[in-house]
Design a protein around this motif. Structure first.
Motif, PDB file in Angstrom:
ATOM      1  N   PHE A   3     -17.155  66.298  15.370  1.00 33.51           N
ATOM      2  CA  PHE A   3     -18.290  65.705  16.077  1.00 33.51           C
ATOM      3  C   PHE A   3     -18.316  64.210  15.807  1.00 33.51           C
ATOM      4  CE2 PHE A   3     -19.571  70.074  15.329  1.00 33.51           C
ATOM      5  CZ  PHE A   3     -20.090  70.450  16.560  1.00 33.51           C
ATOM      6  N   GLY A   6     -23.893  61.312  15.615  1.00 34.15           N
ATOM      7  CA  GLY A   6     -25.001  61.785  16.438  1.00 34.15           C
ATOM      8  C   GLY A   6     -24.674  62.999  17.281  1.00 34.15           C
ATOM      9  N   GLY A   7     -23.467  63.530  17.173  1.00 28.85           N
ATOM     10  CA  GLY A   7     -23.066  64.677  17.979  1.00 28.85           C
ATOM     11  C   GLY A   7     -23.742  65.966  17.518  1.00 28.85           C
ATOM     12  N   THR A   8     -23.882  66.885  18.406  1.00 33.97           N
ATOM     13  CA  THR A   8     -24.487  68.186  18.086  1.00 33.97           C
ATOM     14  C   THR A   8     -23.624  69.306  18.653  1.00 33.97           C
ATOM     15  OG1 THR A   8     -25.833  68.227  20.109  1.00 33.97           O
ATOM     16  CG2 THR A   8     -26.834  67.231  18.132  1.00 33.97           C
ATOM     17  N   GLY A   9     -23.858  70.489  18.136  1.00 34.98           N
ATOM     18  CA  GLY A   9     -23.155  71.664  18.641  1.00 34.98           C
ATOM     19  C   GLY A   9     -23.944  72.913  18.306  1.00 34.98           C
ATOM     20  N   SER A  10     -23.607  73.970  18.957  1.00 37.66           N
ATOM     21  CA  SER A  10     -24.289  75.250  18.721  1.00 37.66           C
ATOM     22  C   SER A  10     -23.260  76.349  18.532  1.00 37.66           C
ATOM     23  CB  SER A  10     -25.190  75.621  19.903  1.00 37.66           C
ATOM     24  OG  SER A  10     -26.201  74.645  20.104  1.00 37.66           O
ATOM     25  N   TYR A  35     -19.207  71.144   5.606  1.00 35.11           N
ATOM     26  CA  TYR A  35     -18.562  70.141   6.464  1.00 35.11           C
ATOM     27  C   TYR A  35     -18.079  68.956   5.625  1.00 35.11           C
ATOM     28  CZ  TYR A  35     -23.009  67.611   6.117  1.00 35.11           C
ATOM     29  OH  TYR A  35     -24.125  66.947   5.656  1.00 35.11           O
ATOM     30  N   SER A  46     -25.088  72.251   4.456  1.00 37.79           N
ATOM     31  CA  SER A  46     -26.389  72.185   5.125  1.00 37.79           C
ATOM     32  C   SER A  46     -26.879  73.615   5.330  1.00 37.79           C
ATOM     33  CB  SER A  46     -26.264  71.477   6.477  1.00 37.79           C
ATOM     34  OG  SER A  46     -27.524  71.457   7.145  1.00 37.79           O
ATOM     35  N   SER A  48     -29.637  76.398   6.810  1.00 33.85           N
ATOM     36  CA  SER A  48     -30.583  76.601   7.914  1.00 33.85           C
ATOM     37  C   SER A  48     -31.910  77.142   7.406  1.00 33.85           C
ATOM     38  CB  SER A  48     -29.988  77.587   8.925  1.00 33.85           C
ATOM     39  OG  SER A  48     -29.997  78.903   8.370  1.00 33.85           O
TER      40      SER A  48
END
Length: 208
Positions: A3, A6-10, A35, A46, A48
């Motif tokens: 990424f 500022g990138g995101t993913g799901s 990561y 990280s 959740s």
């Protein structure tokens, strides 16, 4: 994958609940992601938020075994079978039957397991939850069971080799779409008798 700033993913994951986990058991899930920044050796984590899911109800009913009998008119049939709740919560099993010869059956709880109805605490099945159908009473989950005696008296006057097939069905009181059945097959072995009369010696007989 990678990424940019500022990138995101799901991404999504799926779990399977083990068979036999009791209804309303709370299952919690927390995801930890690991990561690295590209080109750097340090690994970061990280975590959740924690989600909680309650296990739903799954019904499972088992009736066993079938029965095969050869009987005379007027005989009693006593067939022993077991009704088992294999679901993941307490349940009742409703008991119903159909007979191809319209015979009448009674169902006893065989409390003393001696195969004889009406002894040492045996009781007829009743409708314990007022739904209009006789049932086993509450059975514990994951294998709770009861031994039942199906009892009928064969009507008089039936012909030799007549056959009745009675189907007994057990249905979950909590999920009417879940059921199991056994069959009780009875073949009539009515004796065939004939009487003939002869006179010996033949011809007219003197008095006395």
């Amino acid at each position: 994958g990678s990424f940019g700033p500022g990138g995101t993913g799901s991404f999504f994951f799926q779990v399977q609940v083990n068979i036999g986990i009791l209804e309303d058991t709370s299952i919690t899930n927390t995801l930890t992601a690991y990561y690295k920044h590209e080109g750097l050796p340090t690994e970061y984590t990280s975590t959740s938020n924690t989600t909680s899911t309650s296990v739903g109800f799954t019904a499972a009913v088992d009736l066993d075994p079938n029965g095969i009998y050869f009987k005379n008119p007027g005989d009693d049939i006593i067939h022993s079978f077991t009704a088992t709740n294999n679901g993941n919560a307490a349940d009742r099993i409703n008991i119903a039957y159909s007979s191809t010869s319209a015979w009448t059956w009674a169902f006893w709880v065989d409390s003393d397991k001696n195969g004889i109805p009406g002894t040492n605490g045996d009781e007829l099945l009743t409708d314990t939850n007022s739904d209009g159908v006789i049932d086993t009473g509450i059975l514990t989950p994951n294998g709770g069971s009861v031994t039942i005696l199906a009892v009928a008296t064969i009507p008089a006057g039936l012909i030799d080799k007549a056959v009745d097939i009675t189907t007994v069905t057990g249905t979950s009181a909590r999920d009417s779409g879940v059921s199991d059945s056994i069959t009780i097959t009875t073949t009539i072995t009515a004796p065939a008798l004939s009487i003939s009369k002869t006179v010996s010696p033949e011809g007219p007989q003197p008095p006395g």
